[in-house]
Motif scaffolding. Structure first.
Motif, PDB file in Angstrom:
ATOM      1  N   ARG A  89       0.735  -0.768  -7.095  1.00 44.57           N
ATOM      2  CA  ARG A  89       1.181  -1.841  -6.110  1.00 44.57           C
ATOM      3  C   ARG A  89       2.317  -2.764  -6.413  1.00 44.57           C
ATOM      4  O   ARG A  89       3.455  -2.650  -5.641  1.00 44.57           O
ATOM      5  N   GLU A 147       2.057   1.708  -3.527  1.00 39.83           N
ATOM      6  CA  GLU A 147       0.993   2.438  -4.302  1.00 39.83           C
ATOM      7  C   GLU A 147       0.833   3.993  -3.942  1.00 39.83           C
ATOM      8  O   GLU A 147       0.385   4.527  -4.794  1.00 39.83           O
ATOM      9  N   ALA A 148       0.725   4.175  -2.678  1.00 43.07           N
ATOM     10  CA  ALA A 148       0.715   5.712  -2.583  1.00 43.07           C
ATOM     11  C   ALA A 148       1.782   6.351  -3.066  1.00 43.07           C
ATOM     12  O   ALA A 148       1.595   7.630  -3.542  1.00 43.07           O
ATOM     13  N   PRO A 163      -4.967   6.133  -3.412  1.00 41.73           N
ATOM     14  CA  PRO A 163      -4.285   7.420  -2.986  1.00 41.73           C
ATOM     15  C   PRO A 163      -4.174   8.088  -4.355  1.00 41.73           C
ATOM     16  O   PRO A 163      -4.567   7.643  -5.634  1.00 41.73           O
ATOM     17  N   GLU A 164      -3.528   9.376  -4.186  1.00 38.74           N
ATOM     18  CA  GLU A 164      -3.862  10.255  -5.150  1.00 38.74           C
ATOM     19  C   GLU A 164      -2.965   9.757  -6.322  1.00 38.74           C
ATOM     20  O   GLU A 164      -3.209  10.159  -7.662  1.00 38.74           O
ATOM     21  N   ASN A 165      -1.648   9.200  -6.105  1.00 40.85           N
ATOM     22  CA  ASN A 165      -0.783   8.572  -7.180  1.00 40.85           C
ATOM     23  C   ASN A 165      -1.388   7.466  -7.839  1.00 40.85           C
ATOM     24  O   ASN A 165      -0.705   7.272  -8.860  1.00 40.85           O
ATOM     25  N   TYR A 166      -2.602   6.948  -7.327  1.00 43.02           N
ATOM     26  CA  TYR A 166      -2.795   5.652  -8.040  1.00 43.02           C
ATOM     27  C   TYR A 166      -3.367   5.826  -9.548  1.00 43.02           C
ATOM     28  O   TYR A 166      -3.723   6.975 -10.122  1.00 43.02           O
ATOM     29  N   ASP A 198       0.809  -1.150   0.192  1.00 43.07           N
ATOM     30  CA  ASP A 198      -0.104  -0.031   0.063  1.00 43.07           C
ATOM     31  C   ASP A 198       0.792   1.150  -0.023  1.00 43.07           C
ATOM     32  O   ASP A 198       0.449   2.355  -0.588  1.00 43.07           O
ATOM     33  N   LEU A 199       2.042   1.150   0.826  1.00 39.13           N
ATOM     34  CA  LEU A 199       2.838   2.360   0.862  1.00 39.13           C
ATOM     35  C   LEU A 199       3.319   2.600  -0.638  1.00 39.13           C
ATOM     36  O   LEU A 199       3.416   3.578  -1.125  1.00 39.13           O
ATOM     37  N   TRP A 232       3.809  10.242   3.961  1.00 37.89           N
ATOM     38  CA  TRP A 232       4.244   8.884   3.660  1.00 37.89           C
ATOM     39  C   TRP A 232       5.586   8.431   4.366  1.00 37.89           C
ATOM     40  O   TRP A 232       5.428   7.240   4.836  1.00 37.89           O
TER      41      TRP A 232
END
Lengths: 390, 218
Positions: A171, A165-166, B40-43, A162-163, A190
């Motif tokens: 992912r 992905e953010a 998340p915004e970057n997705y 998840d990190l 983050w």
């Protein structure tokens, strides 16, 4: 043990019948394990010859996931290969990205800012944790513990993913490193979340070890199984935790001292027996060392740019020359060989995949063990077929 | 004692089992269709084309058909045909526009290189992830009408990045306008000087040159 010479392989499509010296001895049986076998970690096939339940010959067969990665990279620009490197070792795309970026930076003499160097170390170590957590989970799956250890490992892996992905938008296919830096600057939130996760990670490891390391079934199934001789391993070019489990002190983070690794204080865990249990413990200990590196890195991460201002993304043409960039991936030495002729595409592009080379001694490790042990040994080598076949 | 390791392990699983009902950090499963994940915004998922307005998406596409994304796309899933005529773009400059802009999303691997390399902030990555289609050829080949999304939508999925892009484009537009104004003023001044110069002399030519009106394109 079998005294007769092995039968010529692949002569008949069915079970091979042949005489052995012992009149009461049964026939040898050829079994094709895979490519659609749940324990071969992808489309990998083992042609095993069995005497009862004991393996007398094993032939690894791969190529079912061949995607022509190297040739495609020779026909696209340097930058366009970057997303394809995610798909080599799809569990640890951040390190694979870094290895490729490192090779290209070496080729073009590109400098990398400090913050990007620290970020690379952080992400590579997070990737190592992801990979080892996955591997340990799958190893227990191979041992027959249906899913509980795997889900515990995946619970932790999911937090790191998840990190990713953010940060990078995806992912697993992160596509994060660039020649001369990184793509996205992490926000303070983050970094705080990542730092908190890393600080909590030893708790998971302790829980995991309480649950599994002392387990008698694990000890019975892994200790002394799949022994690898250090001389043999060095001779075959085995790298990574599989080599260190034999007691050979060879870690590129120390040997090459690439990136900013010399600035960190960490130790290289070494095994003694080279069996499956040592390979399992090697992963657990490496995760603990990675946590140590990460905690240091979050403390000293400097502010500043993440991309060298002189770095070029498009129209990138390195001078003619050749280079080999390598790093200690979670699975072993991951290298990219590049030969440039001054055009926007590499003239030759070659990947040194640790998974493939670590597979070469599979037969030596498996001989004399049962089929169920072969599955565990394969699980402890840690292969990803995307990287084996490319 | 033989078996103590197994019992310790069972204690851990029992603790997790009970905890999965009471401890929030152990409740890790998301009930997906009911509980939507917060992305998340970057997705990133698939590309979209930004248009200035939602009313006239084809007329206000930011894309100028420069074909950089088409060339750099690793799996070569973008197809662009340039227009024959030109129209003003976001900064008021006369530019080409894409007559055909198609992305085969069955080939696209969502790497985001197109959005990263686009110098006109036109192609961006969308965040839709439920993209099933009933036809695998026509249903997944998106043309420019399907790809075009308004700037407001872009703001709704990536507020921070979109605000940066808008600020940059506004600055560019202002710079372009200031440049045009300065050029026009310089031209007018030159013309005035030219007009004034013959008037100051003792009139060899009786017909004074009329100052040219500054062209709007300058």
């Amino acid at each position: 043990m079998i005294t007769a010479a092995p039968a010529p392989f692949g002569q008949s499509s069915g079970p091979t019948v042949r005489r052995v010296n012992d009149p009461l001895h049964g026939d040898l049986l050829e079994v094709s394990m895979g490519p659609q076998h749940p324990s071969t970690h992808g489309v990998f096939r083992m042609d095993v010859t069995l005497d009862g339940e004991v393996i007398v010959k094993l032939k690894p067969v791969f190529g079912y996931l061949h995607r022509n990665h190297e040739k495609i990279a020779e026909n696209t620009s340097y930058l366009s290969s970057m997303p394809y490197t995610d798909r080599l070792d799809y569990l640890c795309s951040m390190s694979t990205n870094w290895a490729y970026a490192m090779a290209v930076e070496k080729l073009s003499g590109q400098a990398v800012p400090d913050r990007a160097q620290y970020l690379r170390v952080i992400l590579a170590e997070l990737t190592r944790i992801v990979n080892h957590a996955c591997l340990v989970g799958f190893l227990f799956n191979d041992l027959g513990t249906s899913f509980t250890p795997l889900l515990y490992a995946f619970r932790e892996r999911e937090k790191i993913i998840d990190l990713f992905e953010a940060l990078s938008g995806s992912r697993m296919m992160c596509n994060y490193q660039r020649f001369g830096g990184c793509r996205v600057d992490p926000t303070p939130e983050w970094l705080a979340a990542a730092s908190k996760l890393v600080d909590n990670f030893p708790r998971f490891l302790d829980e995991y070890e309480t649950m599994l390391t002392g387990n008698e079934i694990l000890l019975a199934r892994t200790q002394g199984v799949g022994r690898l001789d250090p001389k043999h391993a060095v001779n075959a070019g085995i790298t990574g935790p599989v080599l260190r489990a034999c007691g050979v002190n060879y870690d590129l983070r120390k040997v090459d001292a690439y990136g900013f690794y010399p600035r960190f204080d960490f130790r290289v865990p070494l095994g003694e027996h080279g069996d499956t249990y040592d390979r399992y413990m090697m992963r657990i200990l490496e995760m603990r060392e990675s946590v140590k590196i990460l905690q240091q890195a979050f403390k000293v991460l400097p502010a500043g740019p993440i991309m060298d201002p002189k770095a070029k993304l498009r129209g990138f043409r390195p001078k003619p020359g050749e280079t080999y960039g390598r790093l200690e991936g979670p699975k072993g030495e991951l290298g990219f060989y590049l030969l440039s002729d001054g055009t926007p595409n590499p003239y030759r592009y070659r990947v040194r995949p640790p998974s493939l080379i670590n597979l070469t001694l599979l037969e030596e490790m498996c001989l004399g063990h049962t089929v169920a042990d072969a599955v565990v040994i394969l699980g402890s080598i840690d292969i990803v077929l995307g990287e084996v076949d490319r | 004692m033989l078996g103590s390791g197994i019992i310790k392990g069972l204690a851990v699983t029992a603790k997790n089992f009970v905890g999965s009902y009471f401890v929030p950090e152990r409740m890790v499963t998301e009930q997906y269709p009911e509980d939507r994940p917060k992305l998340p915004e970057n997705y990133r998922s698939f590309p979209l084309l930004v248009s200035e307005t939602a009313e006239d998406p084809m007329g206000t596409l930011r894309c100028v058909a420069c074909q950089i994304c088409e060339k750099e796309c690793p799996p070569q899933c973008i197809y662009i045909e340039k227009s024959k005529d030109k129209k003003p773009d976001a900064t008021g400059k006369m530019q080409l526009y894409p007559v055909v802009f198609a992305i085969d999303t069955s080939v696209c691997m969502s790497c985001g290189l197109c959005a990263e390399l686009c110098p006109f902030d036109s192609i961006k990555m969308d965040q839709v992830f439920e993209v099933a289609a009933t036809n695998r050829f026509a249903g997944l080949l998106l043309n420019r009408e399907q790809l075009a999304k308004s700037n407001a939508y872009y703001h709704s999925i990536r507020p921070v990045e979109a605000a940066e892009v808008d600020a940059r484009l506004a600055a560019d537009r202002q710079a372009a306008e200031a440049k045009a104004k300065a050029a026009a003023a310089a031209k007018a001044a030159a013309a005035a000087a030219k007009a004034a110069a013959p008037a100051a002399q003792p009139a060899p030519a009786p017909v004074a040159e009329a100052p040219k009106p500054p062209s709007p394109a300058a």
